[in-house]
Design an enzyme around this catalytic site. Structure first.
Site, PDB file in Angstrom:
ATOM      1  N   LYS A 196     -35.716  36.408  23.201  1.00  0.00           N
ATOM      2  CA  LYS A 196     -37.162  36.226  23.349  1.00  0.00           C
ATOM      3  C   LYS A 196     -37.891  36.483  22.029  1.00  0.00           C
ATOM      4  O   LYS A 196     -39.125  36.483  21.988  1.00  0.00           O
ATOM      5  CB  LYS A 196     -37.711  37.182  24.417  1.00  0.00           C
ATOM      6  CG  LYS A 196     -37.065  36.988  25.785  1.00  0.00           C
ATOM      7  CD  LYS A 196     -37.546  38.055  26.763  1.00  0.00           C
ATOM      8  CE  LYS A 196     -36.811  37.945  28.096  1.00  0.00           C
ATOM      9  NZ  LYS A 196     -37.201  39.029  29.033  1.00  0.00           N
TER      10      LYS A 196
ATOM     11  N   HIS B 201     -14.369  44.739   8.385  1.00  0.00           N
ATOM     12  CA  HIS B 201     -14.048  45.016   9.785  1.00  0.00           C
ATOM     13  C   HIS B 201     -13.217  46.296   9.771  1.00  0.00           C
ATOM     14  O   HIS B 201     -11.993  46.267   9.928  1.00  0.00           O
ATOM     15  CB  HIS B 201     -13.268  43.853  10.390  1.00  0.00           C
ATOM     16  CG  HIS B 201     -13.117  43.898  11.880  1.00  0.00           C
ATOM     17  ND1 HIS B 201     -13.456  45.008  12.636  1.00  0.00           N
ATOM     18  CD2 HIS B 201     -12.654  42.977  12.769  1.00  0.00           C
ATOM     19  CE1 HIS B 201     -13.213  44.762  13.917  1.00  0.00           C
ATOM     20  NE2 HIS B 201     -12.727  43.528  14.018  1.00  0.00           N
TER      21      HIS B 201
ATOM     22  N   ARG C  62     -11.387  41.263  22.178  1.00  0.00           N
ATOM     23  CA  ARG C  62     -10.565  42.426  21.883  1.00  0.00           C
ATOM     24  C   ARG C  62     -11.376  43.623  21.405  1.00  0.00           C
ATOM     25  O   ARG C  62     -11.255  44.722  21.923  1.00  0.00           O
ATOM     26  CB  ARG C  62      -9.514  42.069  20.826  1.00  0.00           C
ATOM     27  CG  ARG C  62      -8.353  41.260  21.339  1.00  0.00           C
ATOM     28  CD  ARG C  62      -7.548  40.681  20.187  1.00  0.00           C
ATOM     29  NE  ARG C  62      -6.355  40.000  20.646  1.00  0.00           N
ATOM     30  CZ  ARG C  62      -6.356  38.802  21.220  1.00  0.00           C
ATOM     31  NH1 ARG C  62      -7.502  38.173  21.402  1.00  0.00           N
ATOM     32  NH2 ARG C  62      -5.232  38.250  21.618  1.00  0.00           N
ATOM     33  N   THR C  63     -12.190  43.422  20.376  1.00  0.00           N
ATOM     34  CA  THR C  63     -12.881  44.555  19.767  1.00  0.00           C
ATOM     35  C   THR C  63     -13.880  45.182  20.736  1.00  0.00           C
ATOM     36  O   THR C  63     -13.913  46.407  20.905  1.00  0.00           O
ATOM     37  CB  THR C  63     -13.599  44.116  18.475  1.00  0.00           C
ATOM     38  OG1 THR C  63     -12.640  43.542  17.584  1.00  0.00           O
ATOM     39  CG2 THR C  63     -14.270  45.295  17.799  1.00  0.00           C
TER      40      THR C  63
ATOM     41  N   ARG D 258     -21.659  44.281  15.956  1.00  0.00           N
ATOM     42  CA  ARG D 258     -21.056  43.159  15.232  1.00  0.00           C
ATOM     43  C   ARG D 258     -22.144  42.132  14.979  1.00  0.00           C
ATOM     44  O   ARG D 258     -22.936  41.822  15.872  1.00  0.00           O
ATOM     45  CB  ARG D 258     -19.914  42.523  16.028  1.00  0.00           C
ATOM     46  CG  ARG D 258     -19.435  41.195  15.426  1.00  0.00           C
ATOM     47  CD  ARG D 258     -18.201  40.661  16.108  1.00  0.00           C
ATOM     48  NE  ARG D 258     -17.025  41.452  15.740  1.00  0.00           N
ATOM     49  CZ  ARG D 258     -15.782  41.132  16.086  1.00  0.00           C
ATOM     50  NH1 ARG D 258     -15.557  40.044  16.823  1.00  0.00           N
ATOM     51  NH2 ARG D 258     -14.772  41.886  15.705  1.00  0.00           N
TER      52      ARG D 258
END
Length: 310
Positions: free
Chosen positions: A84, A134, A56-57, A106
């Site tokens: 890596k 959030h 969603r975000t 995020r």
């Protein structure tokens, strides 16, 4: 918006929150058009960097950028140089020298967006950091509440579920408290952190007591991975005590509004009767999330106020 970054609601003023929500109103009008694209941010570029899974975000930010004509890129962390051994600082610097104006990040570690913001000239939006905040989810929640209630002032709001691990709960508490709301939290005692009373929050362990006379119920997602750590006996036990059912709504106000950040665990956090046929506005929250994120991108990447008011 005077700030370079949006890292949380804790440090935002009421006036800043109101300005963001006000800016989101015409953005929602754009979403409803047949032709949803406007040239407002043409020539600007943004990148989303998600170290945790999100549907969603991340999608919401990407489509918000595209509706405003910004070039949007998603860094697939699982296939990037991060795997890596590249450091976060080097990854962000690489994005910066590519010419991106804004990064949406995020991360599972609290405080990571704040670290990034200190080490880049790009604007930074926190899309969720650990168990900290959030902010864009809370802003879309506030936008949705105001849409249905007409105001944010002095409402009684109950937040249900895993408060301990919820960055959504924290951002909502910070945001709602700036409007004089009475904030209640309810859930198992093992999932309610100590010290909430210092934020003016009332803690409950009984749904019937917590929901008495409330205007809004915000149901949180139970993070199934937490269930393995013994914080509550079982999902069935949790559902028996804390799943929002139609009978609970009789304790709340007649026009109670039910929110959920998604994705829902039906039959555990919320009953299908409420999610599908009750006072829940979960799909509207998704639409509002795009509008709020459009507003933030607009404000943080140099859009002109005249462009959305004319």
């Amino acid at each position: 918006m005077e700030r370079k970054d949006l890292l949380g609601l804790k440090d935002l003023s009421r006036e800043e929150i109101e300005f963001i929500l006000h800016t989101a109103v015409p953005m929602k009008d754009i979403i409803k058009r047949d032709i949803k694209k406007v040239p407002t941010l043409r020539g600007k570029a943004m990148v989303t960097v998600f170290y945790e899974n999100s549907t969603r975000t991340r999608t919401s930010f990407e489509i918000a950028g595209k509706y405003l004509s910004a070039d949007t890129v998603n860094l697939a962390v699982s296939t990037s140089s991060v795997q890596k051994g590249e450091s976060l600082k080097d990854t962000i610097k690489t994005m910066e020298v590519m010419g991106f104006d804004l990064v949406v990040i995020r991360h599972s570690m609290s405080g990571t967006p704040h670290y990034v913001a200190r080490n880049t000239s790009m604007a930074v939006i926190n899309a969720g950091d650990g168990t900290n905040e959030h902010p864009t989810q809370a802003l879309l929640d506030l936008f949705t509440i105001k849409q249905y209630k007409g105001t944010l002032e002095g409402l009684k709001v109950a937040i249900v579920g895993d408060i301990l691990h919820s960055r959504v709960a924290r951002s909502n508490i910070y945001g709602l408290s700036k409007f004089g709301c009475e904030i209640r939290v309810v859930g198992p005692s093992t999932l309610i952190p100590p010290g909430l009373d210092r934020l003016g929050v009332k803690s409950y362990y009984s749904m019937d007591q917590a929901l008495k006379g409330v205007d809004v119920i915000n149901v949180l997602r139970i993070q199934r991975e937490r269930q393995q750590s013994g914080l509550f006996p079982s999902l069935d036990e949790y559902a028996n005590l804390y799943m929002l059912r139609p009978e609970h709504l009789t304790r709340a106000k007649d026009d109670v509004l039910v929110l959920h950040p998604g994705p829902m665990n039906r039959g555990i956090e919320i009953s299908s009767e409420i999610a599908d046929f009750g006072p829940a506005v979960i799909n509207e929250q998704v639409t509002n999330g795009v509008a709020v994120r459009m507003a933030l991108l607009f404000l943080m990447m140099g859009g002109s106020r005249d462009e959305i008011t004319n």
